[in-house]
Design a protein around this motif. Sequence first.
Motif, PDB file in Angstrom:
ATOM      1  N   ALA A  34      -5.078 -13.839   8.246  1.00  0.00           N
ATOM      2  CA  ALA A  34      -4.394 -14.326   9.446  1.00  0.00           C
ATOM      3  C   ALA A  34      -3.469 -13.244   9.991  1.00  0.00           C
ATOM      4  O   ALA A  34      -3.382 -13.036  11.203  1.00  0.00           O
ATOM      5  CB  ALA A  34      -3.599 -15.597   9.126  1.00  0.00           C
ATOM      6  N   GLY A  35      -2.774 -12.540   9.082  1.00  0.00           N
ATOM      7  CA  GLY A  35      -1.881 -11.460   9.493  1.00  0.00           C
ATOM      8  C   GLY A  35      -2.641 -10.314  10.135  1.00  0.00           C
ATOM      9  O   GLY A  35      -2.187  -9.688  11.085  1.00  0.00           O
ATOM     10  N   ARG A  36      -3.842 -10.080   9.629  1.00  0.00           N
ATOM     11  CA  ARG A  36      -4.680  -8.992  10.130  1.00  0.00           C
ATOM     12  C   ARG A  36      -5.205  -9.322  11.534  1.00  0.00           C
ATOM     13  O   ARG A  36      -5.505  -8.435  12.316  1.00  0.00           O
ATOM     14  CB  ARG A  36      -5.851  -8.813   9.166  1.00  0.00           C
ATOM     15  N   MET A  37      -5.362 -10.631  11.824  1.00  0.00           N
ATOM     16  CA  MET A  37      -5.953 -11.030  13.096  1.00  0.00           C
ATOM     17  C   MET A  37      -4.918 -11.532  14.106  1.00  0.00           C
ATOM     18  O   MET A  37      -5.272 -11.922  15.211  1.00  0.00           O
ATOM     19  CB  MET A  37      -7.019 -12.115  12.862  1.00  0.00           C
ATOM     20  N   THR A  38      -3.654 -11.517  13.730  1.00  0.00           N
ATOM     21  CA  THR A  38      -2.639 -12.067  14.621  1.00  0.00           C
ATOM     22  C   THR A  38      -2.434 -11.173  15.847  1.00  0.00           C
ATOM     23  O   THR A  38      -2.760  -9.988  15.829  1.00  0.00           O
ATOM     24  CB  THR A  38      -1.283 -12.222  13.896  1.00  0.00           C
ATOM     25  N   ARG A  39      -1.879 -11.787  16.896  1.00  0.00           N
ATOM     26  CA  ARG A  39      -1.594 -11.004  18.096  1.00  0.00           C
ATOM     27  C   ARG A  39      -0.194 -10.403  18.027  1.00  0.00           C
ATOM     28  O   ARG A  39       0.179  -9.611  18.873  1.00  0.00           O
ATOM     29  CB  ARG A  39      -1.707 -11.894  19.344  1.00  0.00           C
ATOM     30  N   ILE A  40       0.567 -10.814  17.023  1.00  0.00           N
ATOM     31  CA  ILE A  40       1.921 -10.274  16.885  1.00  0.00           C
ATOM     32  C   ILE A  40       1.800  -8.898  16.248  1.00  0.00           C
ATOM     33  O   ILE A  40       1.532  -8.765  15.053  1.00  0.00           O
ATOM     34  CB  ILE A  40       2.791 -11.206  16.020  1.00  0.00           C
ATOM     35  N   LEU A  41       2.002  -7.874  17.061  1.00  0.00           N
ATOM     36  CA  LEU A  41       1.664  -6.513  16.630  1.00  0.00           C
ATOM     37  C   LEU A  41       2.398  -6.015  15.388  1.00  0.00           C
ATOM     38  O   LEU A  41       1.751  -5.474  14.492  1.00  0.00           O
ATOM     39  CB  LEU A  41       1.855  -5.537  17.790  1.00  0.00           C
ATOM     40  N   TRP A  45       0.505  -4.545  12.128  1.00  0.00           N
ATOM     41  CA  TRP A  45       0.647  -3.178  11.605  1.00  0.00           C
ATOM     42  C   TRP A  45       0.974  -3.176  10.126  1.00  0.00           C
ATOM     43  O   TRP A  45       0.391  -2.419   9.353  1.00  0.00           O
ATOM     44  CB  TRP A  45       1.742  -2.432  12.386  1.00  0.00           C
ATOM     45  N   ILE A  46       1.913  -4.039   9.752  1.00  0.00           N
ATOM     46  CA  ILE A  46       2.314  -4.093   8.346  1.00  0.00           C
ATOM     47  C   ILE A  46       1.130  -4.509   7.476  1.00  0.00           C
ATOM     48  O   ILE A  46       0.842  -3.886   6.450  1.00  0.00           O
ATOM     49  CB  ILE A  46       3.507  -5.073   8.162  1.00  0.00           C
ATOM     50  N   VAL A  47       0.422  -5.549   7.922  1.00  0.00           N
ATOM     51  CA  VAL A  47      -0.713  -6.035   7.137  1.00  0.00           C
ATOM     52  C   VAL A  47      -1.815  -4.981   7.073  1.00  0.00           C
ATOM     53  O   VAL A  47      -2.446  -4.782   6.027  1.00  0.00           O
ATOM     54  CB  VAL A  47      -1.234  -7.371   7.717  1.00  0.00           C
ATOM     55  N   ASP A  48      -2.038  -4.282   8.204  1.00  0.00           N
ATOM     56  CA  ASP A  48      -3.020  -3.190   8.228  1.00  0.00           C
ATOM     57  C   ASP A  48      -2.696  -2.143   7.170  1.00  0.00           C
ATOM     58  O   ASP A  48      -3.565  -1.715   6.411  1.00  0.00           O
ATOM     59  CB  ASP A  48      -3.000  -2.492   9.595  1.00  0.00           C
TER      60      ASP A  48
END
Lengths: 210, 250
Positions: A34-41, A45-48
């Motif tokens: 979910a973090g990877r696909m969120t629109r909250i940049l 970035w952190i999850v990436d």
Amino acid sequence: MQLLLQLLKGTGVTLEVFSLTLIFSLPLGFVVCAGRMTRILPIRWIVDLYIQIMRGTPLLLQLLFFYFAPFYIFGASLPRFWAAILAFTLNYSAYFAEIYRSGMQAIEVGQYEASKVLGFTKAYTFFHIVLPQVIKNIIPAIGNEVITLVKDTALASTIGVIELFRIAQTASSREFSTIPIFVAGVFYFIMNYVVSKIFDVVEKRMAYYR
Amino acid sequence: MIKAEHISKSFGDNVVLTDISFELKKGQVLSIIGPSGSGKSTLLRIITQLERADNGTLNIDGDYLFKSNGERAEYTGSKKAREIGLKVGLVFQSFNLFPHYTVLKNITAAQRAVLKRSKEESEEKAIVLLRKMSLEDKAHSYPFELSGGQKQRVSIARALALDPEVLFFDEPTSALDPELTREILKVIRDLSEENMTMAVVTHEMAFAKGISDWAIFMDKGVIVEEGSPAELFDSPKEDRTRRFIKSFEE
């Protein structure tokens, strides 16, 4: 006989590491996904970065990190067993998250559009239309990952978790023989044989549609 | 039933619809023809709320989905929009059936989850519709076991199950071979005989001419010409329309 009993005990610990890792990382993977696909940049970035680190560095090194780093930072280590669980869980969550994401992306946009036009809510669409198809899509990839995990648990021996591999190693040096290591190999093989058969059954049960 | 006024829509710098106005009366069939990329599908997608209009006014069965304030389209609240959404059905070019559901469940799922009908009631309704589509023996099959024409008939049944006031078809036969196309066209023709209000985006010229009460020709996001099928297909006024229709005769 003595050796077999010891190895069986080690297998118990191995299975504990294996199942606890799955219990924590399979759901945590959803959160990461979910973090990877969120629109909250910033979150993305952190999850990436987290996923990049987990996939881009050796699991062995991560194990050492989670065992030793707390000691240098806080002056106290986690128990070996739990440091191993933590490292495996964080590592596997990253892989599972990527599998979930590819499963989500394989769902055709038409499925969402048909759901919207039929008046389904977003929650209904996700749980009844999308999720069942995602699960079917990702079963083979999850199976691969789970089989890898069975073998990866042996790495816990490097931070001193007394599991199957560690016991076999100790027995080997005590008896000046490689036999215990080979016997342990048979144990891993049997565990993974069972795992792969279970996934075969699950795949077949989901083959009622294409 | 449907009244659209001055609808416009762009994707970034790409203008897809400019000043689109038309009316669809209850019980009538409207056909929309035009080359690919002319904005026909986008228009249907705006009416069925898969896209949002930038500007314009759209009234569906007495309710405004959006109204122009001069500069842009102001949409109604999400609850009202959902209500309006239930009055329009859409049949897709690519069917978009739910592969993990049987044919029966494809048709009952929305009845149950959205209209809160009972299992019995929704299944009864599904069976009636399947019979109408001559697919009653396929109720327990999965979509992958069906031909393209059968899939499209299931998707029509799925849309009809919610009792829409208007049914939209977005190139319903473009993914089908000629024989299966005939299957689907017959179903649509039968529906028009029951006075179902419909709008059909299609490349089947003879069919469009035969079935519709009104026809629109679109190109590059504008309505180039509209009229009765006899006017539009047999004696088009615009050169662009004439060339387009002629291209199907060769």
